[in-house]
Write an enzyme that holds these catalytic residues in place. Sequence first.
Site: not given
Length: 383
Positions: A137, A211, A349
Amino acid sequence: METSRRTVIAAAAAAGVAAATAGTAHASGAGGRKPVKELFGTLADGTKVHRWSLENGGTRLKVLSYGGVVQSLEIPDRRGRYRNVSLGFANIEDYVASSPYFGALIGRYGNRIAKGRFTLDGTAYQLSVNDGENSLHGGAKGFDKRVWDVEGFTSGSDVGLVLHYVSGDGEMGYPGTLRATVTYTLTRDGDWRIDYAATTDKATVVNLTSHVYWNLAGEGSGSIYDHELSIAAARYTPVDSGLIPTGELAKVAGTPFDFRRTKAVGEDIREADQQLLYGQGIDHNWVLDKGITARPEHIATLRDPSSGRTLKIATTEPGLQFYSGNFLDGTLVGSGDHIYRQGDALCLETQHFPDSPNQPSFPSTVLRPGETYRTTTVHSFSA
């Protein structure tokens, strides 16, 4: 804010609203309320974090300038009773200290890159490593931990926010100065639309996503294993023990990953499948049947039988990461003063595939100067 920044934000708002209007059939009704801004907290370096409140079409959304975080998203059940259906915290200190990306904007690269390394145009890059030997991420201080510039807007029957962040050349190891603009729009139907855009001055890779941890029965209400889910995907990307894709596009048929028909999230989650053991549950990317599309197309439906709340997701993206909240371990206390345990929420996601910079057969995530990265995801709610 300088004039050029205002121009960029105004243009992004107009583009996001125009796209939302083009892609959504509006019902009759009044437009949303003007966004409300308030102080949420202050970071250790003195930076102020604000919270913006939006309401339209029966949906109530609260967003932080820190990480573009969705701090809460409230929708009614079949009897009109509102609950917050997104996990989060009540204060900025917990977001800084221990958030597992609750509600955050993710970048530069959503999901994992193997060993935090990739080669682009003959140059090797080493990224920030923050998930074992891998980069997750965007690295140790990704977009989820940055304070974004935020401006509210109303346009016709829509209401929303434009979030802007400039990621400098070399930040977390990524090449190029990336200018990211994300538009959150609540439509008069109560849909939450996200329009992502980015440009760069040097070839780079980018994969932005959101998220949110969903529990349609309500934040802190317990397990989501009885939620019913369908995903329009006949294939997924299996992973190794580090949750890095092997490169295979495997069929879901005959596996716990087959959600082509609606089934309970927990129906097969305890099966003795090696892929489930690797992820301690589900933490995998689905290869959407539709592929990359110019306009958002429906790809998943999530429903809570107890409340009747239903979430439908449409996207332009080719992939969907479904994470079943496996690493919630009872150490976090959420905004409603409840302890979060394994399986208390799930994430859906929309994205390009994990580790794409190292997988030539996957859809490319390369962005070059002169190009504009654009993706859109729409969340629609009903009960």
